[in-house]
Write an enzyme that holds these catalytic residues in place. Sequence first.
Site, PDB file in Angstrom:
ATOM      1  N   GLU A 104      87.565  50.883  68.784  1.00 56.27           N
ATOM      2  CA  GLU A 104      87.882  51.137  67.378  1.00 56.27           C
ATOM      3  C   GLU A 104      88.984  52.192  67.275  1.00 56.27           C
ATOM      4  OE1 GLU A 104      88.511  50.950  63.895  1.00 56.27           O
ATOM      5  OE2 GLU A 104      86.644  49.815  64.197  1.00 56.27           O
ATOM      6  N   ASP A 154      91.802  42.642  60.309  1.00 58.48           N
ATOM      7  CA  ASP A 154      92.731  42.707  59.184  1.00 58.48           C
ATOM      8  C   ASP A 154      93.413  41.354  59.004  1.00 58.48           C
ATOM      9  OD1 ASP A 154      94.832  43.274  57.379  1.00 58.48           O
ATOM     10  OD2 ASP A 154      94.900  45.355  58.056  1.00 58.48           O
ATOM     11  N   LYS A 158     100.045  39.004  53.633  1.00 59.99           N
ATOM     12  CA  LYS A 158     101.436  38.691  53.303  1.00 59.99           C
ATOM     13  C   LYS A 158     102.094  37.938  54.459  1.00 59.99           C
ATOM     14  CE  LYS A 158     102.029  42.648  50.218  1.00 59.99           C
ATOM     15  NZ  LYS A 158     102.793  43.893  49.939  1.00 59.99           N
ATOM     16  N   ASP A 190      86.816  36.507  56.205  1.00 59.69           N
ATOM     17  CA  ASP A 190      86.509  36.062  54.845  1.00 59.69           C
ATOM     18  C   ASP A 190      87.778  35.604  54.143  1.00 59.69           C
ATOM     19  OD1 ASP A 190      87.524  38.714  54.752  1.00 59.69           O
ATOM     20  OD2 ASP A 190      86.809  38.919  52.694  1.00 59.69           O
ATOM     21  N   THR A 223      77.481  41.793  57.462  1.00 57.77           N
ATOM     22  CA  THR A 223      77.971  43.156  57.324  1.00 57.77           C
ATOM     23  C   THR A 223      78.081  43.547  55.852  1.00 57.77           C
ATOM     24  OG1 THR A 223      80.313  42.567  57.209  1.00 57.77           O
ATOM     25  CG2 THR A 223      79.347  42.775  59.407  1.00 57.77           C
ATOM     26  N   GLU A 226      81.122  42.054  54.529  1.00 55.37           N
ATOM     27  CA  GLU A 226      80.922  40.641  54.230  1.00 55.37           C
ATOM     28  C   GLU A 226      80.167  40.450  52.924  1.00 55.37           C
ATOM     29  OE1 GLU A 226      79.222  36.742  56.695  1.00 55.37           O
ATOM     30  OE2 GLU A 226      78.872  38.776  57.420  1.00 55.37           O
TER      31      GLU A 226
END
Length: 245
Positions: A104, A154, A158, A190, A223, A226
């Site tokens: 992370e 992520d 765009k 998602d 999560t 989510e």
Amino acid sequence: MTPADAPAFRTVAARPHEPLRTFHARRAALGRDRTDALERLFPRYGFSVHDEAAPAPRDAHGLLDAAALFGRRAPLVLEIGPGMGATTAAMAAADPDRDYLAVEVHLPGLANLLVLVERLGLTNLRVAHGDALELVRTAVAADSLDAVHAFFPDPWPKARHHKRRLVQPEHVALLVSRLRPGGTLHVATDWAPYAEQMVEVLAADPGLVSDGLVARPAHRPVTKFEQRALAEGRASHDIVARRLP
């Protein structure tokens, strides 16, 4: 441990000669509890991908020594971007026969995961601070991972930013090369357009056989991120693929 003795963390930022980052390097306040977790627990349960002051244990070939890191030899799961860590901690707790390495870049999430490691008494979970792809590229041996998980990376929605997405051919090829034959690559998003790209990229990799879109496996908890997406009308999509022999 005093603050002077605590591990130093630096922001991970791209330099012109480095590959494009697949994440935002963000700064956020840690708060007292998470600062305490970093100071006390990171030296025991973590290492830095980038900082030589907090290095990963290495084997004779200079690669990540998972047996030294976990104190045993067991199948290894790589978690890319565990967020605040609740899902990773729950999966590790339910899967004690495998070891989990969560990488992370966002310090509050890493600190929160360390809090959960201590609270749940997890012995099969370690953390790394930094860029997961750099770690895989430079320190993870071929055929050494039992699974790779990347849940809700992520989406870079765009069009001009799509090149920064985690799931694209060159990144997937790198991850596949570190999976053992039969090992799994499990991704979720998602963002429907990103899910379409994920399906296409995994299906096109010659080292994988993909199940395409699947229902959320029971072993992956829902999560908070989510749940928020579902409340906003965005369904989640899971894609699972296996490395060919």
